[in-house]
Every structure is written in structure tokens, then in C-alpha cells.
Design a protein around this motif. Structure first.
Motif, PDB file in Angstrom:
ATOM      1  N   LEU A  34       1.360  -1.016  -0.368  1.00  0.00           N
ATOM      2  CA  LEU A  34       0.260  -0.173   0.234  1.00  0.00           C
ATOM      3  C   LEU A  34       0.825   1.542  -0.017  1.00  0.00           C
ATOM      4  O   LEU A  34       0.698   2.202  -1.010  1.00  0.00           O
ATOM      5  N   ILE A  35       1.471   1.091   0.178  1.00  0.00           N
ATOM      6  CA  ILE A  35       2.655   2.486   0.452  1.00  0.00           C
ATOM      7  C   ILE A  35       3.647   2.081  -0.458  1.00  0.00           C
ATOM      8  O   ILE A  35       3.641   3.458  -0.600  1.00  0.00           O
ATOM      9  N   SER A  37       2.890   1.276  -3.366  1.00  0.00           N
ATOM     10  CA  SER A  37       1.936   1.775  -4.457  1.00  0.00           C
ATOM     11  C   SER A  37       1.259   3.414  -4.121  1.00  0.00           C
ATOM     12  O   SER A  37       1.607   4.001  -4.960  1.00  0.00           O
ATOM     13  N   SER A  38       1.419   3.707  -3.083  1.00  0.00           N
ATOM     14  CA  SER A  38       1.177   5.320  -3.314  1.00  0.00           C
ATOM     15  C   SER A  38       2.247   5.842  -3.691  1.00  0.00           C
ATOM     16  O   SER A  38       2.245   7.435  -4.037  1.00  0.00           O
ATOM     17  N   LEU A  42       1.785   8.320  -6.127  1.00  0.00           N
ATOM     18  CA  LEU A  42       1.884  10.478  -5.847  1.00  0.00           C
ATOM     19  C   LEU A  42       3.399  10.763  -6.855  1.00  0.00           C
ATOM     20  O   LEU A  42       3.254  11.865  -7.744  1.00  0.00           O
TER      21      LEU A  42
END
Length: 72
Positions: A34-35, A37-38, A42
Motif C-alpha cells: 500500500l505504501i 504503490s501510493s 504520487l
């Protein structure tokens, strides 16, 4: 009203035998993905906006100059 109905139907479906009940993630791998891919999303958004606003191409033989050049 329509949004409330949609949320209620989604909630009922997710807890029914047709849907799958929500189970909170219990793995460190989930949070790492999750981190990661975020950060990627971004970065892509930042560079897309940056290159759209300031393309930075100054070369006289760039393809954009050939396309935009008036033939007459």
C-alpha cells in the motif's frame, strides 16, 4: 438519497452470502504494498503535472516544431 441507497445495498451485499465479509489486513506485506504503490502513484502525478506545465524541450529540430511549422 440515491447515494444513501447505494451505500446500503453495497453494505448488505458485502455481508451477505453472495459477497465476502470484510476482514482487516493483518499482514505487514499489505501495508508495504500500500505504501509503495501510493508513493509510485504520487510520483507519477507530480511528474505528469510538472512535464505538462513545463515541458522543457528547447531543441530546434524537435518533432513538435516540425508538426507546428507552417508549410506555406
Amino acid at each position: 438519497m440515491l447515494l444513501f441507497t447505494l451505500i446500503q445495498q453495497v453494505s448488505e451485499f458485502s455481508t451477505s452470502s453472495e459477497g465476502r465479509e470484510y476482514a482487516p489486513p493483518d499482514s505487514l506485506l499489505y501495508y508495504l504494498v500500500l505504501i509503495g504503490s501510493s508513493i509510485i502513484v504520487l510520483g507519477v502525478v507530480i511528474f505528469a503535472v510538472k512535464w505538462f506545465v513545463w515541458p522543457g524541450e528547447q531543441s530546434e529540430d524537435h518533432i513538435k516544431r516540425k508538426i507546428l511549422k507552417d508549410e506555406s
